[in-house]
Design an enzyme around this catalytic site. Structure first.
Site, PDB file in Angstrom:
ATOM      1  N   ARG A   1       0.797  -1.668  -0.384  1.00  0.00           N
ATOM      2  CA  ARG A   1       0.004  -0.276  -0.041  1.00  0.00           C
ATOM      3  C   ARG A   1       0.715   1.175   0.359  1.00  0.00           C
ATOM      4  O   ARG A   1       2.118   0.668   0.302  1.00  0.00           O
ATOM      5  CB  ARG A   1      -1.082  -0.294   0.878  1.00  0.00           C
ATOM      6  CG  ARG A   1      -1.627  -1.302   1.973  1.00  0.00           C
ATOM      7  CD  ARG A   1      -2.561  -1.109   2.374  1.00  0.00           C
ATOM      8  NE  ARG A   1      -3.970  -2.079   2.336  1.00  0.00           N
ATOM      9  CZ  ARG A   1      -3.323  -3.410   3.519  1.00  0.00           C
ATOM     10  NH1 ARG A   1      -2.424  -3.493   3.767  1.00  0.00           N
ATOM     11  NH2 ARG A   1      -4.408  -4.248   3.217  1.00  0.00           N
TER      12      ARG A   1
ATOM     13  N   LYS B   1      -2.506  -2.447   7.302  1.00  0.00           N
ATOM     14  CA  LYS B   1      -3.398  -1.750   7.641  1.00  0.00           C
ATOM     15  C   LYS B   1      -4.169  -2.491   9.215  1.00  0.00           C
ATOM     16  O   LYS B   1      -3.383  -4.214   9.590  1.00  0.00           O
ATOM     17  CB  LYS B   1      -4.638  -1.850   6.788  1.00  0.00           C
ATOM     18  CG  LYS B   1      -5.654  -1.514   6.813  1.00  0.00           C
ATOM     19  CD  LYS B   1      -6.129  -1.740   5.367  1.00  0.00           C
ATOM     20  CE  LYS B   1      -7.640  -0.735   5.747  1.00  0.00           C
ATOM     21  NZ  LYS B   1      -8.284  -0.763   4.355  1.00  0.00           N
TER      22      LYS B   1
ATOM     23  N   HIS C   1      -1.587   1.716  -6.209  1.00  0.00           N
ATOM     24  CA  HIS C   1      -2.611   1.355  -5.852  1.00  0.00           C
ATOM     25  C   HIS C   1      -2.880  -0.157  -6.905  1.00  0.00           C
ATOM     26  O   HIS C   1      -3.397  -1.286  -7.147  1.00  0.00           O
ATOM     27  CB  HIS C   1      -4.106   1.169  -5.414  1.00  0.00           C
ATOM     28  CG  HIS C   1      -5.073   0.396  -4.339  1.00  0.00           C
ATOM     29  ND1 HIS C   1      -4.643   0.789  -2.887  1.00  0.00           N
ATOM     30  CD2 HIS C   1      -5.814  -0.355  -4.061  1.00  0.00           C
ATOM     31  CE1 HIS C   1      -4.734  -0.398  -2.530  1.00  0.00           C
ATOM     32  NE2 HIS C   1      -5.808  -0.549  -3.170  1.00  0.00           N
TER      33      HIS C   1
ATOM     34  N   ARG D   1      -0.468  -2.721  -6.684  1.00  0.00           N
ATOM     35  CA  ARG D   1      -1.559  -3.720  -6.037  1.00  0.00           C
ATOM     36  C   ARG D   1      -2.031  -4.334  -6.732  1.00  0.00           C
ATOM     37  O   ARG D   1      -2.207  -5.792  -6.263  1.00  0.00           O
ATOM     38  CB  ARG D   1      -1.867  -2.524  -4.582  1.00  0.00           C
ATOM     39  CG  ARG D   1      -1.664  -3.763  -3.076  1.00  0.00           C
ATOM     40  CD  ARG D   1      -1.932  -2.793  -2.134  1.00  0.00           C
ATOM     41  NE  ARG D   1      -2.623  -3.935  -1.100  1.00  0.00           N
ATOM     42  CZ  ARG D   1      -2.703  -4.243  -0.165  1.00  0.00           C
ATOM     43  NH1 ARG D   1      -1.565  -4.064  -0.598  1.00  0.00           N
ATOM     44  NH2 ARG D   1      -2.594  -4.842   0.685  1.00  0.00           N
TER      45      ARG D   1
ATOM     46  N   HIS E   1      -4.850  -8.982   4.255  1.00  0.00           N
ATOM     47  CA  HIS E   1      -6.081  -9.665   4.260  1.00  0.00           C
ATOM     48  C   HIS E   1      -6.554  -9.616   4.346  1.00  0.00           C
ATOM     49  O   HIS E   1      -5.529 -11.116   5.104  1.00  0.00           O
ATOM     50  CB  HIS E   1      -6.189  -9.816   2.464  1.00  0.00           C
ATOM     51  CG  HIS E   1      -6.303  -8.244   1.115  1.00  0.00           C
ATOM     52  ND1 HIS E   1      -6.085  -9.173   0.102  1.00  0.00           N
ATOM     53  CD2 HIS E   1      -5.845  -7.260   1.148  1.00  0.00           C
ATOM     54  CE1 HIS E   1      -5.786  -7.679  -0.389  1.00  0.00           C
ATOM     55  NE2 HIS E   1      -5.937  -6.451   0.232  1.00  0.00           N
TER      56      HIS E   1
ATOM     57  N   TYR F   1      -9.242  -8.205  -5.588  1.00  0.00           N
ATOM     58  CA  TYR F   1      -7.326  -7.817  -6.331  1.00  0.00           C
ATOM     59  C   TYR F   1      -7.322  -8.265  -7.657  1.00  0.00           C
ATOM     60  O   TYR F   1      -6.608  -7.539  -8.144  1.00  0.00           O
ATOM     61  CB  TYR F   1      -6.952  -7.898  -5.686  1.00  0.00           C
ATOM     62  CG  TYR F   1      -6.612  -7.103  -3.795  1.00  0.00           C
ATOM     63  CD1 TYR F   1      -5.537  -5.256  -4.593  1.00  0.00           C
ATOM     64  CD2 TYR F   1      -7.834  -6.440  -3.675  1.00  0.00           C
ATOM     65  CE1 TYR F   1      -5.609  -4.405  -4.046  1.00  0.00           C
ATOM     66  CE2 TYR F   1      -7.477  -4.853  -2.706  1.00  0.00           C
ATOM     67  CZ  TYR F   1      -6.907  -3.940  -2.475  1.00  0.00           C
ATOM     68  OH  TYR F   1      -6.485  -3.087  -2.191  1.00  0.00           O
TER      69      TYR F   1
END
Length: 333
Positions: free
Chosen positions: A172, A198, A273, A276, A299, A308
């Site tokens: 990220r 995250k 992104h 990513r 995740h 994704y």
């Protein structure tokens, strides 16, 4: 700003109130959670937006009901994103309401509110099978990396390292710009990098040979310019010309500039992104198990990783072919 057509109640006197009111609650809530600075800033903006709406509606946020939250959500859906000039997406509205729900959960634990008003609200439906991020093909990622290699100027080495980290690790942008030199290391023969992902989760990833080379070349150039050894460098991994930490906006501009130089048609709509997404799609196309891609991307839910993967609906990957091939191998000569 017009308020919701619901009665505004006064806060029960029995509820404790912090000195600065809801803003104080927000800072206490953020301090209580393990979050990156980027996430803290985003959550702070989300709650500030709600508090601003409440002020305009002459509403005490500690007495809000799900009817007020519904009215706020509809106002968000009708508002325009200043950055894109388009209405806020359902995913953006859902994210803002998710932050607000977490905030109210915290207030509930402090007994500042009787119930979480977001829990009964009508949240927008988000298509988990869709992402608005513009993706990149493997060939376009190659072209972007080649453009970074061909780049010149005082920031070229830094930009090559940044693009390599985005492309090969799928980081990220917030994770990228938060990296410090102290996060680089070696583990069991692997060059590695550690960072906070995250949700405040500690993460570590392996550096590919190409990425390690780009990082080393950048640090060697940076050390030479400072007249010190690489081992003497300290602070952020990626810095500006004045030595400050590189910010996410500069990375956005860099990616688009290099994409334009690479001749990528959608260069003006790309973001960090996009790399990513390309990381996830390419990893799955090359046969990397979903669980490994999920772990690499940090995740919590495999459904997020699947979203994704831009190539997940490719009929070439239909398991029917695998089953048919296995049956054909079992058939007698």
């Amino acid at each position: 700003m017009s308020g919701p057509v619901v009665p505004v109640a006064s806060r029960p006197a029995a509820h404790p109130v912090l000195a600065a009111g809801p803003v104080d609650f927000t800072e206490a809530w953020l301090v209580n959670r393990r979050l990156s600075e980027h996430t803290r800033a985003a959550y702070r903006r989300d709650i500030a937006g709600w508090l601003g709406w409440c002020a305009g509606a002459d509403l005490d946020p500690l007495t809000a009901t799900f009817l007020h939250v519904n009215a706020y959500a509809r106002a968000l859906e009708a508002s325009v994103d200043a950055r894109t000039g388009r209405p806020l997406t359902p995913a953006t509205v859902a994210r803002k309401l998710s932050a607000l729900s977490s905030w109210y959960d915290f207030l509930g634990k402090l007994r500042a509110v009787d119930a979480n008003p977001v829990s009964g609200a009508d949240r927008p439906k988000v298509n988990r099978d869709h992402s608005a991020t513009v993706g990149l093909t493997p060939e376009e990622v190659d072209a972007l990396l080649a453009a970074a290699d061909a780049d010149t100027g005082p920031t070229a080495a830094r930009n090559r390292a940044a693009v390599a980290l985005l492309a090969d690790l799928g980081l990220r942008v917030g994770e990228l710009v938060s990296l410090d030199l102290a996060d680089l290391g070696a583990e069991r023969g692997h060059r590695s990098v550690r960072f906070t992902g995250k949700g405040g989760k500690p993460r570590r990833r392996a550096l590919t040979p190409g990425t390690a080379w780009a990082v080393d070349a950048y640090l060697a150039e940076r050390a030479a310019a400072a007249g010190v050894g690489v081992a003497e460098l300290t602070g952020p991994l990626l810095v500006t010309a004045t030595g400050g930490r590189l910010d996410r906006h500069a990375v956005f501009r860099m990616v688009r500039r290099l994409a334009r130089a690479a001749g990528i048609p959608a260069w003006a709509k790309l973001s960090p992104h996009s790399l990513r997404h390309a990381f996830a799609t390419t990893a799955r196309a090359e046969g990397v198990p979903l669980e490994d891609v999920q772990d690499a991307m940090g995740h919590a839910d495999p459904r997020t990783t699947r979203r994704y993967d831009r190539d997940r609906h490719n009929l070439d990957r239909d398991p029917a072919y695998v089953i048919w091939s296995a049956r054909a191998r079992r058939a007698p000569g």
